[in-house]
Design a protein around this motif. Structure first.
Motif, short mmCIF file in Angstrom:
data_model
loop_
_atom_site.label_atom_id
_atom_site.label_comp_id
_atom_site.label_asym_id
_atom_site.label_seq_id
_atom_site.Cartn_x
_atom_site.Cartn_y
_atom_site.Cartn_z
N CYS A 138 6.08 12.74 -6.15
CA CYS A 138 6.93 13.87 -6.54
C CYS A 138 6.01 14.94 -7.12
O CYS A 138 5.56 14.80 -8.26
N ALA A 139 5.71 15.93 -6.32
CA ALA A 139 4.79 16.98 -6.74
C ALA A 139 5.57 18.19 -7.25
O ALA A 139 6.56 18.60 -6.63
N ALA A 140 5.12 18.72 -8.36
CA ALA A 140 5.83 19.84 -8.98
C ALA A 140 5.04 21.13 -8.82
O ALA A 140 3.81 21.12 -8.79
N SER A 141 5.76 22.22 -8.73
CA SER A 141 5.15 23.54 -8.72
C SER A 141 6.02 24.47 -9.54
O SER A 141 7.19 24.19 -9.79
N VAL A 145 11.20 24.82 -12.24
CA VAL A 145 10.24 23.93 -11.62
C VAL A 145 10.79 23.51 -10.26
O VAL A 145 11.97 23.25 -10.11
N GLN A 146 9.90 23.49 -9.26
CA GLN A 146 10.28 23.03 -7.92
C GLN A 146 9.62 21.67 -7.68
O GLN A 146 8.46 21.47 -8.04
N LEU A 147 10.37 20.76 -7.08
CA LEU A 147 9.91 19.40 -6.85
C LEU A 147 9.86 19.11 -5.37
O LEU A 147 10.78 19.49 -4.62
N TYR A 184 20.10 15.92 -15.11
CA TYR A 184 18.89 16.51 -14.54
C TYR A 184 19.23 17.83 -13.83
O TYR A 184 20.00 17.83 -12.88
N PRO A 185 18.59 18.91 -14.23
CA PRO A 185 18.87 20.19 -13.57
C PRO A 185 18.01 20.49 -12.35
O PRO A 185 18.37 21.32 -11.53
N TYR A 186 16.89 19.81 -12.23
CA TYR A 186 15.95 20.11 -11.14
C TYR A 186 15.80 18.89 -10.23
O TYR A 186 15.53 17.78 -10.71
N TRP A 187 15.93 19.13 -8.93
CA TRP A 187 15.90 18.06 -7.94
C TRP A 187 14.99 18.42 -6.78
O TRP A 187 14.96 19.57 -6.33
#
Length: 125
Positions: free
Chosen positions: A21-24, A1-3, A112-115
């Motif tokens: 904080c938008a996710a893609s 996931v990209q934030l 948290y793995p995604y930032w």
């Protein structure tokens, strides 16, 4: 996931900002989210947390009663409404995601793995 964090800016003390904080790349339905911040010369610190279900939120004492975290899973976006801002809130704000189902919030930043890339918030006195 990209934030992607956005919504920062310059505001006077007592003012408000809303960070997004938008996710893609993935649906946020399965992710707990945390907002963290880092001021110059200081360590990163937690701000607010929300479970994947949205049922559970938690806040650090320094922002309780002033900040509100929320999520709109239909928009794949998490928000941080910041009111009554103080100069000491000045920092780069980051959102982070961890896969976690249900009502669990995660407060440890190392988990948290995604930032996201961060957005600057500056509060003038």
């Amino acid at each position: 996931v990209q934030l992607q964090a956005s919504g920062g800016g310059l505001v006077q003390a007592g003012g408000s900002l809303r960070l997004s904080c938008a996710a893609s790349g993935a649906t946020l339905d399965y992710y707990a989210i945390g907002w963290f911040r880092q001021a110059p010369g200081k360590e990163r610190e937690g701000v607010a947390y929300i479970s994947s279900s949205g049922d559970t939120t938690d806040y650090e004492d320094s922002v309780k009663g002033r900040f509100t975290i929320s999520r709109d899973n239909a928009k794949n976006t998490v928000y941080l409404q910041m009111n009554s801002l103080k100069p000491e809130d000045t920092a780069v704000y980051y959102c982070a995601a961890i896969m976690s189902l249900g009502a669990i919030v995660v407060v440890e930043s190392d988990e948290y793995p995604y930032w996201g890339q961060g957005t600057q918030v500056t509060v003038s006195s």
